[in-house]
Design a protein around this motif. Sequence first.
Motif: not given
Length: 451
Positions: A157-185
């Motif tokens: 099936g499909h294979e996801t690409q690693p998130a771009r920009s040296r890991g600063i960008a994150v994938r939805v639902g990944s371990e690094r997708d931690t909660p955000l403040q509700s008004d964050a940009a």
Amino acid sequence: MNSVHAKPSVTIIGGGASGVLLAAHLLRDPETDIRVTLIERRGEFGQGLAYSASQRDHKVNVPARGMSAFADDPEHFWRWLQQRGYPSAHGSWVFVPRRLYGAYLAHVLSEAGKSRLGRLRVLSEEVMAVRESKAGIETMLANGTSIVSRHAVLAVGHETQPARSRGIAVRVGSERDTPLQSDAAVMILGSGLSMVDAWLSLADAEHRGPITVVSRNGLLPKGHRDVPPISIDSADVPFGTSLPYFMRWFRDLVRETEAHGGDWRSVVDGLRPYNQRIWQNWPAHTKRQFLRHLRPWWNIHRHRLPPELHDRLVRAVAKGQVHLVAAEFVGVDRVEGQVRAQIRRRGSSTRETLEVARVYDCGGVSVDVMSSSNPVIRDLVANGRARADALHIGLDVDEHCAIVDKDGKSTDRLLVVGPLTRGRFFEIEAIPDIRVQAATLATGILSQGHW
């Protein structure tokens, strides 16, 4: 090592939708004495990348009437829903949560395995390599054991690409997708169906901050409507013509349909039976033109959203919470806990910097097998037993889905099903297309390779 069984035997590598559908078709006839081994490293069968989403609003983008596992029994999935009391005010024109469809595929697999005890074995293991010998196809597992069967089929099936920009960008639902403040940009890279998943996750978390969606064309997926496809005669389809000529024909057909009170969706869906033939009749340079210039427009019209989700997204854009930007993503840096993202708007040579709390990479799935992280694909390519297709959007296969090696030769004992065959078939990522391919492939395997 297990010895190859004297009876027909198949090892399917990958237990997502493609693998489950193939197994179900192989085992559909209770009188067929075949042994099927289905291997999925995660141990969750029928889920895969598409149908493992756990949120209620992450829905399939095809109505239930088109999601049966069996093309010759189109009501199969709808009957399954009715038996479980699934509510629908519109009958089988309903879009169900993806996790529910994953449960249906698991049920289909379970029922296929019950038809005759011993015909189906499922393993939670990782496949490292496959080898062909006189005894059959040997599938080697990470635990040091191997399985020998008459055929092996890649259904990864499909294979996801690693998130771009040296890991600063994150994938939805990944371990690094931690909660955000509700008004964050927030910035989201990509404006396709993966972006919709990210936006829904934020919406379900009651996120109120601004969301900037950046993609090269700034296009949103269109919404579904319950309209029938028009009937198109194959003699009227301009197979093999230039891309400009084909597009003029297509647009004229849309205008004619709409002039008679119809809907453009009816034209797109009426063309569906011919999509693979259209693709295969184009020369390589026309295919590249399509991928480079027209694919984003095709995707938003072809891969549509459930109407209620589309309406919600359009409202979010109208209110200004979601801001669409047609631009090239240049890169990001992390500065004092914030992320500074650089973009270049379409038609401009000037870089623009936006400061956000997080960048979600929703640029879609990986299609270049030469950069695959899957060990069995890497092994096949490295050893010359497989090669990328001419466009590098999948593995090279022949018309029967047999893998083509570096010398252009194929064997009907090593096969591929599903999105990895997109280079030859292109339209092979949705259930209505994969189930037909699975049925055809199963027929070929059960006939012992006599195509």
